[in-house]
Design an enzyme around this catalytic site. Structure first.
Site, PDB file in Angstrom:
ATOM      1  CD  GLU A  62      -1.701   4.543  11.728  1.00 20.68           C
ATOM      2  OE1 GLU A  62      -0.794   3.788  11.324  1.00 20.68           O
ATOM      3  OE2 GLU A  62      -2.684   4.851  11.032  1.00 20.68           O
ATOM      4  CD  GLU A  73       1.474   4.487   0.756  1.00 22.20           C
ATOM      5  OE1 GLU A  73       2.289   4.800  -0.140  1.00 22.20           O
ATOM      6  OE2 GLU A  73       1.811   3.935   1.804  1.00 22.20           O
ATOM      7  CD  GLU A 122       7.142   2.191   3.086  1.00 22.65           C
ATOM      8  OE1 GLU A 122       7.350   2.816   2.023  1.00 22.65           O
ATOM      9  OE2 GLU A 122       6.012   2.088   3.599  1.00 22.65           O
ATOM     10  CE  LYS A 128      -2.765   2.570   1.808  1.00 22.07           C
ATOM     11  NZ  LYS A 128      -2.629   3.671   2.765  1.00 22.07           N
TER      12      LYS A 128
HETATM   13  C1  ISC Z   1       1.458  -1.016   8.062  1.00 22.45           C
HETATM   14  C2  ISC Z   1       2.467  -0.378   8.645  1.00 22.45           C
HETATM   15  O1  ISC Z   1       2.606   0.985   8.640  1.00 22.45           O
HETATM   16  C3  ISC Z   1       1.506   1.839   8.281  1.00 22.45           C
HETATM   17  C4  ISC Z   1       1.656   3.089   9.040  1.00 22.45           C
HETATM   18  C5  ISC Z   1       2.440   4.130   8.582  1.00 22.45           C
HETATM   19  C6  ISC Z   1       2.892   4.122   7.259  1.00 22.45           C
HETATM   20  C7  ISC Z   1       2.504   3.150   6.386  1.00 22.45           C
HETATM   21  C8  ISC Z   1       2.938   3.180   4.969  1.00 22.45           C
HETATM   22  O2  ISC Z   1       3.569   4.173   4.551  1.00 22.45           O
HETATM   23  O3  ISC Z   1       2.728   2.203   4.254  1.00 22.45           O
HETATM   24  C9  ISC Z   1       1.540   2.082   6.785  1.00 22.45           C
HETATM   25  O4  ISC Z   1       0.278   2.503   6.327  1.00 22.45           O
HETATM   26  C10 ISC Z   1       3.530  -1.099   9.365  1.00 22.45           C
HETATM   27  O5  ISC Z   1       4.391  -0.453   9.989  1.00 22.45           O
HETATM   28  O6  ISC Z   1       3.521  -2.351   9.376  1.00 22.45           O
END
Ligand code: ISC
Length: 369
Positions: A179, A213, A350, A123
């Site tokens: 987070e 993930e 996203e 990943k």
């Molecule tokens: C790296 C980011 O989110 C992280 C936190 C939540 C979900 C994430 C995802 O689904 O990829 C990322 O790991 C960002 O917002 O720039």
């Protein structure tokens, strides 16, 4: 060691404006002034372990080989406010650059998927930035307050990056991060990693791609915390966490610290960068990010505080933008975790959705991606 106690002013020149702010759930910690500035983590940790400072606040970058922006503030105020007042009007923005262009982000995601298929990586989190010009100076405090006011969880942060020196003098990092990298209260350690994203909650818990993930992040955090804790509770399944208009898979991990001398900053530095912003294996992912994406500065680092008792909270610095010293330009970032089953177009969308969090308070011309 750099700790010369310089004081430099916020972009507005207003010395009474906070240079650090962390708001969550109606709790707000604000800090003003800088008794001592730290550019490297060893100096900051030494000051905490020797109880030289009451509290240290600030930002650590994505790459821990880069300079940090930590200070021992002159004063701090911890308030329970319920909800912050409206931040006030912010100027309109115009897009000046996308780094990289959206098409190039698609190409980069495809390249990372190829590396995963070749077995070099499991990943990696790939990010992109969008730059804006503002019609009038953006006040970092106003933006942070507005982000906290809009977020149902009341999350917002602001960190003056001046302590890192050079091009960071007078720059602020402002965002609304959902987070929690790590929180320490007495012997209790809590992490709330997020990974796996959707615009609607339906189906997210059943998505194999998002579960994979997410699992990389939980496993990596548990591996770091296990030797540091007497007990560790790692829920077997994630739950849904709302972050503005987005939904994430989240897992609340709790533990009891073995050694009370392990501070929140020690824990943050041991955990960072988790696979929520970097990847697995960590070194291979960091190398892929450096090669494919380039330096990130303070995006995807951590923002927070640690006091002399060792308690503190560090949030992952995502959903954020860096504001130039004159307030006239901004750079916002967003990234997403790439695994074998990722689709480049979905990943690009996203990042656009994630960028909306920090850009929400602005009127923006000409930005679609
Ligand atoms: C790296 C980011 O989110 C992280 C936190 C939540 C979900 C994430 C995802 O689904 O990829 C990322 O790991 C960002 O917002 O720039």
């Amino acid at each position: 060691m750099f700790s010369d106690g310089f004081t430099n002013r916020a972009a507005s020149g207003d010395v009474s404006a906070p240079r650090f702010l962390l708001a969550s759930g109606g709790d707000v910690l604000e800090a003003r002034g800088a008794l001592v500035s730290y550019r490297d983590t060893a100096a900051a940790l030494a000051a905490l372990h020797r109880s030289e400072q009451r509290i240290i606040v600030g930002a650590i970058p994505f790459d821990l080989d880069d300079r940090v922006a930590l200070v021992a503030p002159e004063e701090t105020a911890h308030r329970r406010v319920g909800r912050l007042d409206a931040g006030g009007a912010l100027p309109p923005l115009v897009v000046t650059a996308q780094r990289p262009a959206p098409d190039e982000h698609l190409t980069r995601v495809a390249e990372v998927i190829r590396r995963i298929e070749r077995g070099r990586l499991d990943k990696a989190v790939l990010a992109r930035a969008v730059e804006f010009a503002a019609a009038a100076p953006v006040d970092p405090v106003r933006l942070a307050r507005e982000l906290a006011r809009r977020d149902p969880a009341g999350n917002a942060f602001l960190a003056d990056l001046s302590a890192a020196g050079g091009e960071y003098v007078g720059r602020f990092l402002v965002g609304s991060s959902p987070e929690v990298l790590v929180e320490r209260r007495g012997a209790v350690v809590t992490c709330h990693p997020l990974a796996g994203t959707a615009t609607r909650p339906d189906g997210l818990l059943d998505s194999d791609k998002d579960r994979a993930e997410h699992a990389y992040v939980v496993d990596a955090i548990a591996e770091v915390l296990a030797p540091l804790c007497d007990t560790l509770d790692v829920p077997p399944r994630p739950s849904l966490t709302r972050a503005g208009d987005l939904w994430h898979l989240g897992t609340v991990i709790t533990g009891r610290l073995r050694d009370p001398g392990t501070t929140a900053l020690d824990l943050a530095l041991a955990l960072h960068p988790t696979p929520a912003v970097c990847g697995i294996p960590r070194v291979a992912a960091a190398r892929a990010i450096a090669e494919v994406e380039g330096p990130r500065g303070f995006y995807a680092g951590a923002v927070g505080w640690t006091d002399a008792t060792g308690d503190g909270q560090w949030r992952v610095s995502i959903r954020c933008a860096e504001i130039a010293p004159d307030g006239r330009s901004l750079r916002a970032w967003a990234g997403g975790g790439i695994v074998a089953a990722s689709d480049p177009a979905t990943e690009l969308a996203e990042t656009a959705n994630k960028l909306r969090t920090v850009l929400g308070p602005f009127d923006i011309e000409q930005w679609v991606a």
